[in-house]
Design an enzyme around this catalytic site. Structure first.
Site, short mmCIF file in Angstrom:
data_model
loop_
_atom_site.label_atom_id
_atom_site.label_comp_id
_atom_site.label_asym_id
_atom_site.label_seq_id
_atom_site.Cartn_x
_atom_site.Cartn_y
_atom_site.Cartn_z
CB SER A 20 46.83 26.30 193.71
OG SER A 20 45.57 26.95 193.71
CG LEU A 21 45.05 25.36 199.60
CD1 LEU A 21 44.94 26.14 200.89
CD2 LEU A 21 45.07 23.87 199.87
CB THR A 65 48.12 32.39 191.91
OG1 THR A 65 48.71 32.68 193.17
CG2 THR A 65 48.70 31.12 191.33
CE LYS A 69 47.01 37.01 192.90
NZ LYS A 69 46.60 37.36 194.26
N GLY A 129 52.59 42.68 196.46
CA GLY A 129 51.37 42.57 195.66
C GLY A 129 50.11 42.54 196.51
CG LEU A 222 47.15 39.34 203.90
CD1 LEU A 222 47.36 39.71 202.45
CD2 LEU A 222 45.72 39.63 204.30
#
Ligand code: NAP
Length: 283
Positions: A20-21, A65, A69, A129, A222
């Site tokens: 994760s950023l 995340t 979700k 999603g 995306l």
């Protein structure tokens, strides 16, 4: 920054989470604003226990995340209409009595399209999603027709059904990939929500070499690593404007932070921190 007894905690839950950023960009923003918060990644496998635990620990808010979700919805006291429509929550905050949730992915997706000309037709590639947030975003952009393309007929039927009774249901239609070549020449906006173009699929594209895009269209992926996917390269070679997924990532994070802090987020600081991690030569 100094962590004290008063420091408030924010975080992100998911599985996996190490990629994760969000911690980088949120802590860069927190440091810039000089607010007494810390944003931490949590690897969460037992969602229900974790959400109760986060409440017990007095966490101020958190992002969610993959794969939680959708599953988090029944664990929340309330969700915003947009999160209900998308069917997924990525941002949660403590309302004093329980957890409230919303979805900032739609806002993130739409942000780089603000100067976009009116969109008559949008083609959404994939029906997972993220495609749900993209569909709601296309509707916010007043796209008259939203064509969603997927590889499994039964999943497409389910996807179509899920919008029944909403304003989106009237303008959304689903298709198998074989129909894509006839949809593309009319599309003002084409969005890739599949993983084709990243990781093990980095050399792949949802388009074939023969596919033709409309002049003046926008191709939006995306994916943000690599910076320019094969799909975006193909679109650029046809003279079409391209957008990658980085701005969506930054803007959804900025929207989350502004909810938690009740003040505008420093978008440029967040953008710079992500650009450094993703695209600087030494990384
Ligand atoms: P997801 O729920 O797994 O959906 C992926 C979709 O792609 C599904 O419809 C899947 O089809 C389809 N797909 C997967 N492999 C495919 C293939 N080889 N050929 C054709 N279709 C394929 O994932 P997600 O959460 O929507 O995420 C999708 C992408 O968006 C990921 O790359 C993710 O990193 C990116 N994303 C970016 C942001 C951002 O802020 N920029 C935010 C969210 C997501 P099936 O259903 O048939 O498997």
């Amino acid at each position: 920054m100094q962590i004290t007894g008063k420091t408030k905690l924010l975080g992100v839950i998911g599985d996996p989470i190490s990629h994760s950023l969000s911690p980088v960009m949120q802590n860069a923003a927190i440091a810039y604003l000089g607010v007494d918060y810390l944003y931490v990644p949590f690897l969460v496998r037992e969602l229900e226990i974790a959400v109760r635990g986060l409440a017990a620990l007095g966490i101020a808010g958190f992002n969610i995340t993959i794969p939680h979700k959708q599953a988090i919805l029944p664990l929340l006291m309330e969700v915003t209409p947009i999160a209900g429509l998308v069917g997924a929550v990525n941002t949660v905050w403590w309302n004093g009595y329980g957890w409230s949730g919303t979805n900032t992915d739609v806002e993130g997706f739409v942000a780089p399209l603000q100067t976009f000309n009116p969109c008559s037709e949008a083609v959404v590639l994939g029906c997972g999603g993220a495609a749900r947030a993209v569909v709601v975003g296309c509707h916010q952009l007043n796209c008259q027709r939203i064509h969603v393309v997927g590889r499994r007929a039964e999943k497409l039927v389910e996807f179509q059904k899920s919008w029944q009774g909403t304003a989106i249901g009237d303008c959304l239609q689903t298709y198998l990939w074989s129909e894509l070549p006839r949809l593309l020449p009319h599309a003002d906006l084409i969005i890739n929500t599949t993983p084709l173009g990243m990781g093990a699929d980095a050399d792949q594209s949802p388009l074939t070499a023969e596919d033709r895009l409309k002049q003046g269209a926008i191709a939006y992926d995306l994916i943000y690593t690599p910076h320019t996917t094969k799909f975006l390269q193909q679109a650029r070679n046809q003279g079409v404007q391209i957008i990658n997924g980085m701005e969506m990532l930054v803007q959804q994070g900025a929207a989350s932070l502004s909810i938690w802090l009740g003040q505008p987020a420093p978008v440029e600081v967040m953008r710079q921190s992500i650009t450094e991690v993703l695209y600087s030569p030494q990384n």
